[in-house]
Design an enzyme around this catalytic site. Structure first.
Site, PDB file in Angstrom:
ATOM      1  N   LYS A 336      43.878 -17.689 -30.836  1.00 30.60           N
ATOM      2  CA  LYS A 336      43.484 -17.552 -32.170  1.00 30.60           C
ATOM      3  C   LYS A 336      43.158 -18.724 -33.055  1.00 30.60           C
ATOM      4  CE  LYS A 336      48.249 -16.634 -34.272  1.00 30.60           C
ATOM      5  NZ  LYS A 336      48.379 -17.372 -35.739  1.00 30.60           N
ATOM      6  N   ARG A 341      38.720 -21.093 -35.777  1.00 34.80           N
ATOM      7  CA  ARG A 341      37.524 -21.659 -35.960  1.00 34.80           C
ATOM      8  C   ARG A 341      36.303 -21.565 -35.563  1.00 34.80           C
ATOM      9  NH1 ARG A 341      42.989 -23.331 -35.481  1.00 34.80           N
ATOM     10  NH2 ARG A 341      43.319 -25.812 -36.056  1.00 34.80           N
ATOM     11  N   GLY A 409      48.968 -18.109 -41.874  1.00 42.61           N
ATOM     12  CA  GLY A 409      48.740 -19.275 -42.403  1.00 42.61           C
ATOM     13  C   GLY A 409      47.129 -20.346 -42.568  1.00 42.61           C
ATOM     14  N   SER A 482      51.446 -31.720 -38.940  1.00 40.92           N
ATOM     15  CA  SER A 482      50.678 -30.180 -39.097  1.00 40.92           C
ATOM     16  C   SER A 482      48.848 -30.239 -38.649  1.00 40.92           C
ATOM     17  CB  SER A 482      50.728 -29.927 -40.483  1.00 40.92           C
ATOM     18  OG  SER A 482      49.856 -28.534 -40.138  1.00 40.92           O
ATOM     19  N   ASP A 630      54.566 -23.103 -31.221  1.00 42.91           N
ATOM     20  CA  ASP A 630      54.900 -21.917 -31.448  1.00 42.91           C
ATOM     21  C   ASP A 630      55.535 -21.261 -30.384  1.00 42.91           C
ATOM     22  OD1 ASP A 630      53.418 -21.942 -33.860  1.00 42.91           O
ATOM     23  OD2 ASP A 630      51.178 -21.530 -32.808  1.00 42.91           O
ATOM     24  N   LYS A 657      57.611 -20.937 -40.601  1.00 41.92           N
ATOM     25  CA  LYS A 657      56.351 -20.254 -39.691  1.00 41.92           C
ATOM     26  C   LYS A 657      56.428 -18.934 -40.400  1.00 41.92           C
ATOM     27  CE  LYS A 657      54.703 -23.706 -36.705  1.00 41.92           C
ATOM     28  NZ  LYS A 657      53.307 -24.203 -37.171  1.00 41.92           N
ATOM     29  N   ARG A 661      61.949 -19.363 -37.916  1.00 37.20           N
ATOM     30  CA  ARG A 661      62.076 -18.490 -36.461  1.00 37.20           C
ATOM     31  C   ARG A 661      63.211 -19.632 -35.754  1.00 37.20           C
ATOM     32  NH1 ARG A 661      55.844 -19.364 -34.669  1.00 37.20           N
ATOM     33  NH2 ARG A 661      55.146 -17.036 -35.497  1.00 37.20           N
ATOM     34  N   ARG A 711      56.167 -12.733 -32.999  1.00 34.01           N
ATOM     35  CA  ARG A 711      56.843 -13.766 -32.086  1.00 34.01           C
ATOM     36  C   ARG A 711      57.730 -13.621 -31.759  1.00 34.01           C
ATOM     37  NH1 ARG A 711      51.604 -16.563 -30.656  1.00 34.01           N
ATOM     38  NH2 ARG A 711      50.925 -17.618 -32.284  1.00 34.01           N
TER      39      ARG A 711
END
Ligand code: S3P
Length: 760
Positions: A336, A341, A409, A482, A630, A657, A661, A711
């Site tokens: 992803k 990108r 996001g 991040s 993740d 997230k 989570r 997820r």
């Protein structure tokens, strides 16, 4: 004034298809049946139409003249051509029907002209006259073609005035709702502008095109071979000429505006065809060919793929039977992060970027569509292949409206940086979950660079980014690890004067840096800091997107917890900044090997071979947290199947997230009977209770709320392999954001999983 919610005597003036279908729908709905069935009368200049209406059981009686029908009527529906409305209104006025309290409505396709006629006849808009317009029709005409289903699921627009009697409005609304329509309200002017563009202009074009071709010498051939596109035009041009003549007289100004816009669009396209400007053609066609889905998504704040659209509108639930095996050789979809990108850098590069392995999931499609909106020609995706016709760093065009990025996001944060450097203003919006996520982490440092960005309260989306602001490079010490913030600043740095430096408190995924280098844009790194100089150029390069290790994780955990499992996951990206899950599973005792390691397009990949081996609980090393950020929902399931306690700390990022989570997983594990303790920045999970050794279940079944987080949904799906009972997971549509085809692959390796849909 006699008022009942349901009229007792309805008069339809003009019994063609529209009026006849309304009568048919009201009959089918048993309109008024609770008391005495409503009497439906009709007036039409054509006596045969009246006779046919009676014969078909649609109306009780009728006449070619209005006057004999007006006695005791409490609802009048004017279904005559727009230019005939005035004449009918004059007869109603003469008979005092309105003054006696009857509610009057109409079905005309333009509203301004009808309001004018009413004002001229009655001196002002009578409060009981509610103008309306059903957006439904058919190329057929006449009462014989009446269809009780014509309005079902179609929109009816009512255009009440401030002086409209609310009860009259309620009554007209009830009429259309009884016919199965969805009733909306808007102002007269707005209605006429919207309809000029969505209906009147397309009809004008169809009439003109069909007539032009029908006058050419080879017209017989044209019609003989007409298929596809032209056929649709002839269908539209088959509509009632008188009705349309009236519409163009009545809505002249709005139609002319729409036509002017259209003519400039055609001129642009003509020029592109003449010049052989293939990129300009492709950009226009691409945008147009995806427009329908895009605007559906925007309107419903949902999604891009038809299939997903359906799921999102329904409630999608997974029902997973306990047990099952995990064997085989599979390839999970593309990464992803790299997919986002590939489109972003491909669009900003000079030249054409060929992407393979692109993730056709909702999130990366959102990025792709946003660039289409900014004038970039993008072909595909088709089986993971996308061709991006780069426009260069300064070639993007202002989008026509807000850019909607759904659940993504990454898209929103990276776009923030990239758009801060553009010459035009933009607005970024997202779905319900994204709207709750923090954007201050990108907006604040971007403002330091000179960007002008507005957020909603608490630094939440939407983001309004002002264009034309000169940016200057900064040195930024990130308060959190991040990759999204780092990438956002590097992208803004492309447009900034001087050097943009970002220091990360812990290593985060470096796909942006790798891909920029691959596109010939130098990004340097020393220790925990990377930097670039603004003002360079990107040159297109092919991109082979590896399989997403984050998606592979669900199957790694599935195999790690299932006795007898033996699974190979092919072509998985094993970038060192992403392999926390491999390190953590190996530490827990998983039998996981990397085979066939190689490098593809600047990213390392391998086949991951995993066989079942008993797991033990561990303290997760803090340095692995950003490298597995993740993967924790799935790793928590591994922990629930391990011997002993697994402890995670310094993972507060998990709270912001797609859902919180930590909490979502803790609640779900508790529902299955897995002991756990939640901390602000982590969790303790007590695996397999004493005495639960061997191959038996590790916990119970239960019902889980995934909170719309992909997820969480996939993690609990995998958990069922070692549950004693069925696990039912709600709100699973968002699995399509990162892992289209998850259910099929899960079934293929041996999980017993059913999908259930419920209209919401
Ligand atoms: C991503 C970075 C990570 C990750 C997200 C994708 C990226 O977020 O959780 O799914 O593509 O840059 P943070 O960088 O905010 O931790």
């Amino acid at each position: 004034m006699q008022r009942t919610a349901l009229p007792r005597r309805i008069l339809i003036v003009g019994l063609g298809l529209i009026g006849g279908s309304l009568a048919a729908a009201l009959r089918a709905a048993g309109f008024g049946a609770a008391e005495k069935r409503a009497e439906i009368l009709a007036c039409d200049p054509d006596a045969d139409e009246i006779a046919r209406g009676i014969e078909m059981g649609l109306i009780d009686r009728g006449d070619t003249r209005l006057a004999p029908l007006l006695d005791g009527v409490d609802l009048v529906v004017l279904a005559v051509p727009v230019l005939a409305m005035r004449q009918v209104m004059e007869e109603l006025a003469a008979a005092d029907v309105v003054a006696k309290g009857a509610v009057v409505t109409d079905v005309g396709s333009t509203k301004g002209a009808i309001r004018e006629a009413a004002e001229a006849v009655f001196g002002r808009m009578p409060p009981t006259l509610v103008l309306g317009h059903p957006i439904a029709g058919s190329e057929k005409s006449g009462v014989a073609a009446s269809d009780p289903e014509l309005y079902v699921g179609h929109k009816v627009i009512l255009t009440p005035e401030p002086t409209t009697d609310p009860e009259a409005l309620t009554r007209v609304r009830a009429l259309w709702e009884a016919a199965g329509a969805e009733v909306l309200e808007m102002g007269v002017e707005r209605h006429d502008e919207v309809l000029a563009r969505t209906s009147h202009l397309p009809h004008l074009l169809a009439f003109s095109l069909v007539d032009t071709l029908a006058r050419q010498d080879e017209r017989l051939d044209i019609f003989r071979y007409a298929a596809g596109g032209f056929r649709d035009f002839t269908r539209i041009a088959g509509s009632d000429p008188v009705m349309w003549r009236d519409i163009f007289v009545a809505n002249r100004d709005a139609v002319l505006h729409a036509l002017d816009d259209f003519e400039s669009g055609v001129a642009r396209l003509r020029e592109a065809v003449e010049r052989g400007d293939t990129d300009a053609m492709l950009a226009t066609f691409d945008r147009a060919s995806h427009a329908r889905h895009y605007f559906d998504s925007l309107l419903n704040q949902t999604s891009y793929q038809a299939e997903y659209q359906m799921q999102a509108q329904d409630q999608l639930r997974y029902r997973v039977s306990p047990g099952g095996g995990v064997t085989g050789r599979i390839r999970v979809p593309g990464d992803k992060s790299i997919s986002h990108r590939s489109i972003m850098l491909g669009a900003l590069a000079e030249g054409v970027t060929e992407v393979s392995g692109f993730l056709e999931g909702e999130d990366s499609l959102a990025t792709l569509q946003a660039f289409r909106e900014m004038g970039v020609a993008i072909e595909g995706p088709h089986q993971g292949r996308v061709t991006v016709h780069g426009v260069g760093l300064h070639g993007l065009k202002a989008p026509a409206g807000p850019l909607y990025v759904g659940n993504a996001g990454t898209a929103m944060r990276l776009f923030a940086g990239l758009l801060a450097g553009q010459a035009f203003d933009t607005e970024l919006t997202g779905d319900h979950s994204l709207t709750k996520r923090p954007m201050g982490r990108v907006a604040d440092p971007l403002r330091e660079m000179g960007a002008v960005i507005e957020t909603a309260e608490g630094g939440r989306p939407p983001l309004k980014i002002k264009g034309g602001q000169p940016l200057k490079g900064i040195t930024y010490d990130m308060p959190m690890a991040s990759a999204q913030v780092k990438s956002c600043l590097l992208l803004a740095g492309l447009y900034a004067e001087g050097e943009t430096r970002v220091r990360e408190p812990a290593p985060t995924r470096d796909h942006t840096e790798r891909m920029l280098n691959g596109f010939g844009y130098q990004v340097e790194r020393q220790g925990d800091t990377c930097w670039l100089q603004g003002g360079g150029e990107l040159s297109a390069a092919p991109i082979d997107v590896p399989s997403d290790i984050s998606s592979a994780t669900f199957f790694l955990v599935a195999a790690a917890i299932t006795p007898g499992a033996d699974l190979v996951l092919e072509h998985v990206g094993i970038n060192p900044t992403r392999i926390g899950v491999i390190n953590i599973l190996q530490q827990m005792g998983a039998d996981l090997r990397l085979e066939n390691e190689r490098e593809v397009g600047g990213e390392p990949v391998a086949d991951l071979h995993i066989r079942y081996a008993p797991l033990k609980g561990i303290d997760i090393p803090v340095d692995q947290v950003p490298l597995a950020i993740d993967e924790f929902p799935a790793l928590f399931v591994a922990a629930a199947n391990a011997e002993g306690t697994t402890r995670l700390r310094e993972a507060a990022e998990l709270r912001v997230k797609e859902s919180d989570r930590l909490k979502a997983m803790a609640d779900g594990l508790t529902a299955l009977g897995v002991e756990n303790r939640l901390f602000d920045d982590g969790i303790d999970i007590v695996g397999r209770a004493e005495g639960q050794g061997g191959d038996g279940p590790s916990y119970g079944g239960g019902r889980i709320d995934s909170l719309g987080d992909h997820r969480i949904a996939m993690a609990f799906t995998v958990a069922a392999l070692r549950a004693s009972d069925e696990i039912v997971i709600d709100d699973c549509a968002n699995v399509a954001t990162s892992f289209p085809g998850f259910v099929d692959l899960a079934r293929r390796v041996g999980l017993a999983l059913e999908e259930e849909r419920e209209a919401s």
